[in-house]
Enzyme design. Structure first.
Site, mmCIF file in Angstrom:
data_model
loop_
_atom_site.group_PDB
_atom_site.id
_atom_site.type_symbol
_atom_site.label_atom_id
_atom_site.label_comp_id
_atom_site.label_asym_id
_atom_site.label_seq_id
_atom_site.Cartn_x
_atom_site.Cartn_y
_atom_site.Cartn_z
ATOM 1 N N THR A 167 0.925 -1.112 0.015
ATOM 2 C CA THR A 167 -0.168 0.046 0.234
ATOM 3 C C THR A 167 0.814 1.206 -0.038
ATOM 4 O O THR A 167 2.142 1.026 0.268
ATOM 5 C CB THR A 167 -0.927 -0.386 0.929
ATOM 6 O OG1 THR A 167 -1.678 -1.300 0.879
ATOM 7 C CG2 THR A 167 -1.609 0.930 1.204
ATOM 8 N N GLY A 197 -9.535 -3.863 2.898
ATOM 9 C CA GLY A 197 -9.477 -3.892 3.746
ATOM 10 C C GLY A 197 -8.671 -2.340 4.855
ATOM 11 O O GLY A 197 -10.045 -2.302 5.194
ATOM 12 N N THR A 218 -0.218 0.555 6.359
ATOM 13 C CA THR A 218 0.173 0.035 5.772
ATOM 14 C C THR A 218 0.462 -1.571 6.716
ATOM 15 O O THR A 218 1.231 -1.924 7.715
ATOM 16 C CB THR A 218 1.224 0.043 4.404
ATOM 17 O OG1 THR A 218 1.590 -1.175 3.831
ATOM 18 C CG2 THR A 218 2.944 0.157 5.402
ATOM 19 N N GLY A 219 0.044 -2.734 6.006
ATOM 20 C CA GLY A 219 -0.094 -4.387 6.301
ATOM 21 C C GLY A 219 -1.062 -5.128 6.727
ATOM 22 O O GLY A 219 -1.851 -5.128 5.198
HETATM 23 N N1 ASP Z 1 -2.833 -2.400 4.263
HETATM 24 C C1 ASP Z 1 -3.719 -3.075 2.747
HETATM 25 C C2 ASP Z 1 -5.049 -3.478 3.361
HETATM 26 O O1 ASP Z 1 -4.552 -4.806 3.745
HETATM 27 C C3 ASP Z 1 -2.131 -3.454 1.939
HETATM 28 C C4 ASP Z 1 -0.831 -3.843 2.627
HETATM 29 O O2 ASP Z 1 -0.587 -2.167 3.438
HETATM 30 O O3 ASP Z 1 -0.006 -3.462 1.442
HETATM 31 O O4 ASP Z 1 -5.210 -4.165 2.099
#
Ligand code: ASP
Length: 305
Positions: A167, A197, A218-219
């Site tokens: 993200t 998400g 992010t995560g």
């Molecule tokens: N948080 C994002 C999600 O779960 C993914 C990411 O941060 O890379 O959609």
């Protein structure tokens, strides 16, 4: 006020061969947002410009080059939030918007609601003058190949260059003291169609309050949602500094405490960037790497992975 800008390109197991592209992507995002702030422009324009650069860069999981869902389609989510009013503009499940952050901004500006999803969001985009793209325009060759491999084998990070997440986000403060945070994502790879998400959810993937600060996360979204990570980090920014602690150290501690909580209570991995209400930056992550960049007090760009 001294302007401030921090960006990220996701917390994930970034392989060595992607490190320079991630650094360059973050530097390009700073180069798009920072001149706006230096010239006295708005934090909203700066986060939008920075995020557009990151969305257009296929090394990151947002806009073009997003992960494909199980059906082989891109579905993007984005949000922008205004710290002064607590008003956000958010959109989820977008399949035909080249730069989802532009739609998030339009929703913030012109929509009576704060969040729109899927077809209704795209209809609002058209009404607001944002063109719809062909869904195929968002699919990079690398992600298409990764999706084919996951389909033949089974979903695995290894097919995505170790890239499970990625993200993007930005937080900016302008000379007037206006503070905005923004997040944009293609979500997790091989997600079920319709999965949303943390990223576009107020308080989860993004939060901004001028009494605390601005945060972009992010995560692993399902874990971030459990601890409402962006709002949690913002609440940590409300704490008084410890005796003898600088404001910068307190901002870093807020970021770290939120990520520690993600690990302890959310049982997940991820990271975040933030600016406190005075523009001090902080970041933290518990993944092997996170791509991020910020502008130093002397105006120099710092990026790292
Ligand atoms: N948080 C994002 C999600 O779960 C993914 C990411 O941060 O890379 O959609």
């Amino acid at each position: 006020m001294q302007p401030a800008l921090i960006v990220h390109g996701g917390a994930w197991d970034i392989p060595d061969e992607a490190v320079s592209a991630c650094n360059e992507g973050c530097r390009n995002a700073l180069a798009a947002g920072w001149p706006i702030l230096v010239k006295g422009g708005s934090a909203l324009d700066a986060v939008e410009a920075a995020v557009i650069v990151l969305e257009n860069d296929p090394v990151f999981d947002a806009g073009f080059g997003s992960h494909l869902n199980r059906d082989g389609n891109v579905e993007c989510d984005a949000i922008v939030m205004d710290a002064a009013t607590l008003r956000a503009g958010a959109a989820a499940g977008l399949r035909r918007i080249k730069n989802p952050i532009r739609l998030a901004r339009k929703i913030w500006e012109d929509c009576p609601h704060m969040m729109l999803a899927a077809e209704g969001a795209e209809r609002f985009a058209q009404k607001s003058g944002l063109p719809l793209c062909d869904p195929a325009d968002l699919i990079s060759d690398a992600e298409h190949v990764a999706w084919l491999q996951c389909r033949e084998d089974q979903h695995a990070a290894i097919h995505h260059r170790g890239h499970e997440q990625g993200t993007v986000g930005a937080v900016a403060m302008d000379r007037e003291g206006r503070l905005f945070a923004a997040t944009s994502t293609g979500g997790t790879c091989c997600k079920l169609p319709g999965r949303v998400g943390d990223s576009p959810l107020i308080g989860c993937g993004c939060y901004a309050d001028c009494e605390a600060g601005g945060v972009s996360c992010t995560g692993y979204g399902e874990a971030i949602m459990k601890i409402i990570m962006a709002k949690t980090a913002a609440d940590f920014l409300r704490r008084d500094p410890l005796p003898g602690e600088t404001e910068i150290a307190a901002a870093k501690r807020a970021a770290q405490d939120a990520v520690d909580l993600l690990a302890r209570r959310g049982k997940g991995t991820g990271g975040l960037i933030l600016l406190d209400r005075n523009g001090n930056s902080g970041f933290a992550f518990n993944t092997p790497r996170m791509a991020y960049g910020y502008v130093n007090s002397d105006g120099a760009f710092v990026t790292a992975v």
